[in-house]
Design an enzyme around this catalytic site. Structure first.
Site, PDB file in Angstrom:
ATOM      1  N   SER A 155       0.856  -1.185   0.000  1.00 55.93           N
ATOM      2  CA  SER A 155       0.000   0.000   0.000  1.00 55.93           C
ATOM      3  C   SER A 155       0.885   1.225   0.000  1.00 55.93           C
ATOM      4  CB  SER A 155      -0.894  -0.009   1.256  1.00 55.93           C
ATOM      5  OG  SER A 155      -1.496   1.239   1.487  1.00 55.93           O
ATOM      6  N   TYR A 168      -1.815   0.352  10.823  1.00 57.21           N
ATOM      7  CA  TYR A 168      -1.901  -0.218   9.480  1.00 57.21           C
ATOM      8  C   TYR A 168      -0.593   0.013   8.723  1.00 57.21           C
ATOM      9  CZ  TYR A 168      -3.718  -0.928   4.718  1.00 57.21           C
ATOM     10  OH  TYR A 168      -3.929  -1.359   3.425  1.00 57.21           O
TER      11      TYR A 168
END
Length: 250
Positions: A155, A168
């Site tokens: 990501s 995250y």
């Protein structure tokens, strides 16, 4: 391709995709299926898994009538489910040509002023440890067969931290580091390793956010990139792909 008794048989390539019932994972499974691959994918929710399998099978495929779609229910919060998924893949697959580590979860949280150890553990378990563990189980077969392509869905958060997503970010940084180390250790074994770094992509999880769908990237774009980074000769490897919405990060 092998020739036995004057009969020519084409062995279909197989793509293994985790987290394949929705979003980027589903679109990636669809893309490889339409390119003639056998597909094996997993997800936690059986209803979503079964619907995804039906959706994939309805697509036009370039393979022959033997082209397969295998959907396996597995919750990657549980190491035992990762073990079972790997076992079923190894039992049913003559080759593992592409392995896409796409399973992941997002739980909001910051490091300062919060104490949510369980959320941190859950994200590390799914976003990093499940990929690490599954890879340890399937990589020996890829090395034995003499080829393979491992694609890790990291990501933008795996490259830079952002507000309200610290935990995250940590889990995705771990996946990014894993991709780089794995690439280094397998480059002399004809195993290609690629990492994808998408920005905000429209999936089911964004449907109640209030954001305009047009502000985010379509999951189909990420799936196209996953396929194209595989669709090169074995003499080349696309190591990293960064893709963001045209208007930038949210």
């Amino acid at each position: 391709m092998e020739n036995t008794s004057n009969t020519t048989t084409f062995m279909l390539k197989r793509a293994i995709i985790t987290g394949g019932s929705a979003g980027i994972g589903l679109e990636t499974a669809k893309k490889f299926y339409t390119k003639g691959f056998d597909i094996t994918f997993c997800a936690r929710n059986k209803e979503n898994l079964d619907q995804a399998k039906r959706d994939i099978k309805q697509l036009p495929a370039t393979g022959d009538d033997s082209q397969e779609v295998r959907a396996i229910q597995a919750d990657f919060l549980k190491e035992s489910d990762v073990d079972r998924f790997a076992s079923e893949v190894l039992t049913s697959s003559e080759t593992i040509d592409v392995l896409v580590h796409n399973a992941g979860i997002f739980l909001p949280g910051e490091l300062v002023g919060e104490k949510n150890l369980q959320a941190m553990r859950d994200m590390m378990e799914v976003n990093f440890f499940s990929a690490y563990h599954l890879n340890q189980l399937l990589l020996p077969k890829m090395i034995e067969q003499g080829h393979g392509h491992i694609i890790l869905m990291s990501s933008i958060a795996g490259l830079a931290a952002y507000p309200a997503g610290s935990m995250y970010t940590i889990s995705k940084f771990a996946l990014t580091g894993f991709a780089k180390a794995l690439r280094l250790e397998t480059q002399d074994k004809n195993i290609r390793v690629s990492a994808i770094y998408p920005g905000a992509t429209w999936t089911r999880s964004w449907s109640e956010s209030g954001l305009d769908k047009e502000r985010l990237m379509p999951a189909e774009d990420i799936a196209q990139l996953v396929y194209e980074c595989h669709n090169t000769s074995s003499r080349s490897v696309v190591e990293d792909i960064i893709i963001r919405p045209q208007l930038g990060d949210l």
